[in-house]
Write an enzyme that holds these catalytic residues in place. Structure first.
Site, PDB file in Angstrom:
ATOM      1  N   GLU A 271       5.025   4.341  34.515  1.00  0.00           N
ATOM      2  CA  GLU A 271       3.603   4.040  34.712  1.00  0.00           C
ATOM      3  C   GLU A 271       2.853   4.388  33.442  1.00  0.00           C
ATOM      4  O   GLU A 271       3.113   5.423  32.811  1.00  0.00           O
ATOM      5  CB  GLU A 271       2.977   4.874  35.839  1.00  0.00           C
ATOM      6  CG  GLU A 271       3.254   4.372  37.224  1.00  0.00           C
ATOM      7  CD  GLU A 271       2.587   5.230  38.310  1.00  0.00           C
ATOM      8  OE1 GLU A 271       1.454   5.700  38.087  1.00  0.00           O
ATOM      9  OE2 GLU A 271       3.225   5.412  39.359  1.00  0.00           O
TER      10      GLU A 271
ATOM     11  N   GLU B 171       6.071  11.299  41.327  1.00  0.00           N
ATOM     12  CA  GLU B 171       5.134  12.376  40.996  1.00  0.00           C
ATOM     13  C   GLU B 171       5.059  13.487  42.042  1.00  0.00           C
ATOM     14  O   GLU B 171       4.034  13.680  42.703  1.00  0.00           O
ATOM     15  CB  GLU B 171       3.730  11.784  40.777  1.00  0.00           C
ATOM     16  CG  GLU B 171       3.688  10.725  39.687  1.00  0.00           C
ATOM     17  CD  GLU B 171       2.270  10.297  39.302  1.00  0.00           C
ATOM     18  OE1 GLU B 171       1.331  10.587  40.054  1.00  0.00           O
ATOM     19  OE2 GLU B 171       2.103   9.684  38.237  1.00  0.00           O
TER      20      GLU B 171
END
Ligand code: FCB
Length: 454
Positions: free
Chosen positions: A357, A166
């Site tokens: 995720e 991320e």
């Protein structure tokens, strides 16, 4: 009721990250990370806690592998701690740090669990902050050194690697908004930081391929489809802006070798790029960044409903009542997973995708024996797995799903107040107890299928 079967080779996994579970802050020669340091800053962590001990996975890793075996997980997404392997950020390699991951990898493989390693899940060595952290181009070479040392040691057994987790969060929350380490609030740092992350990714892809026979190399992005809050031109325009800065700012360079022109204009208008110039982008960088990858890791938690704020800037404003939001304030919106996967395939065509995720923070009240009844997590798992299944049926090359998270852990700026685990962790005794959702996931894995419950 219909059973929705997954492909035979679909990987069912769980995910964690080093900083959030390991603890062992100074064990075995580990240096401090920016998060160890950040947690000492007043008000940085909601409950005043820190990740020094976390889940004590550093000492309890065997037990944690047993939890995964009990689940029947076929894969485990973990991260290595840069500060454990290169305490100064570059230069000397801490062999004791590598030994830890060496043992862990061997034990995972012996248990039949495929390790997926992310090299940077936010815990950069604190020593690199003196040079400016990710805002500095110097950090690029340091990361490549760390990627080389780690894959040299583990690459004979670990095929699946991700460079960063991320990068939007690192660049924006860490350097522009200050909610994450290193807590900077300088909008002029965010885009250089994002660029240096991407550049170090591209350079590492080649290094990893050299060290890892048959490597599968990728990067993990946080993705969220943008929804206009209302059907007005202003909100639709705000949604476009959000999408540009959040999703396309990373997808476009990785897959097309360029930053999105409209998003550059948006940044320039906000005064973050003088005259729209990006001096931190040097000749050849974009080619390096777009080095082909083997898979894209997609993290998905929710859609983002966007309203136009002052100057038309995007402001997130959920479309459902407060009571329906999760503990993180996020809307549960499974359909967004199908939408974002289809869109990524259509616009960027990655060879393979993993959902790296997906999960939910709930209040998770334990009874006297530590048991947690979490029907909302079960409903979340079911609906998101069905959304993933719909994407597969529509042709998305989705190869696996990693639930966030194996166990409750240190949730960054929220400390231990937000729990995402399939296993509850009692942070006094460190005891792990499966929640009802862990039982549910175990059954889904065993069946390689999910019923729609109708
Ligand atoms: C993601 C992070 C992960 C975890 C979840 C809830 O943004 O990658 O470490 O904190 O959110």
């Amino acid at each position: 009721m219909t059973m929705h079967r997954f492909p035979e080779d679909f990987l069912w996994g769980v995910a964690t990250s080093a900083q959030q579970i390991e603890g062992g802050r100074n064990a075995g020669g580990r240096g401090d990370s920016i998060w160890d340091w950040h947690a000492t800053q007043k008000g940085a962590i909601e409950d005043g806690s820190d990740p020094s001990r976390a889940c004590d996975h550093y000492n309890r890793w065997r037990e944690d592998i047993d939890l995964m075996s009990w689940l029947g997980a076929g894969a485990y997404r973990l991260s290595t701690s840069w500060s454990r392997i290169m305490p100064e950020g570059r230069g000397a390699v801490n062999e004791a740090g590598l030994d830890f991951y060496d043992k862990l990898v061997d034990a995972l493989l012996a248990a039949g669990i495929v390790p997926f390693i992310t090299l940077n899940h936010w815990d950069m060595p604190h020593a690199l902050l003196g040079e400016g952290g990710w805002a500095s181009r110097e950090t690029v070479a340091a990361f490549v050194e760390y990627a080389a040392a780690t894959t040299e040691r583990l690459g004979d057994r670990v095929r699946h690697w991700a460079t960063h987790n991320e990068p939007w969060c690192i660049a924006t929350l860490g350097y522009e908004e200050g909610h994450h380490a290193p807590g900077h609030t300088n909008p002029a740092e965010a885009l250089p930081a994002a660029h240096h992350l991407l550049l170090s990714h591209g350079l590492s892809v080649d290094v990893i391929r050299r060290n890892v026979p048959d490597a599968e190399v990728g990067i993990v992005l946080n993705t969220s489809p943008a929804w206009a809050h209302s059907d007005t031109d202003e909100d639709r325009e705000a949604a476009r802006r959000f999408d540009g800065l959040f999703n396309r700012w990373f997808l476009d360079p990785l897959f097309r070798g360029e930053y999105p022109a409209d998003a550059i204009e948006d940044r320039a208008r906000r005064g973050h790029l003088k005259g729209g110039a990006m001096p931190f982008v040097q000749e050849g960088d974009m080619g390096t960044i777009s080095t082909p990858i083997d898979y894209l890791g997609v993290n998905y938690y929710s859609r983002t409903a966007v309203k136009a704020g002052p100057n038309g800037d995007p402001i997130g404003a959920p479309l459902v009542p407060k009571e329906e939001l999760t503990e993180m304030g996020w809307e549960v919106f499974p359909g967004g997973l199908t939408v974002i996967l289809l869109r990524i395939v259509e616009d960027y065509g990655p060879k393979n995708i993993y959902v790296t995720e997906n999960g939910i923070a709930l209040p998770d009240q334990a009874d006297g024996s530590g048991r947690v009844s979490d029907p909302r997590r079960i409903a979340f798992l079911r609906s998101h797995l069905l959304a993933a299944h719909r994407a597969i049926e529509a042709g998305v090359p989705l190869r696996g799903y990693f639930h966030w998270s194996l166990m409750d852990n240190f949730e960054w700026g929220h400390g231990y107040t937000k729990t995402f685990g399939l296993f509850r962790v009692d942070f006094d005794t460190l005891e792990r107890t499966p929640k009802e959702s862990a039982h549910w996931y175990r059954d889904a894995i065993a069946a390689n299928a999910v019923s729609d419950g109708q």
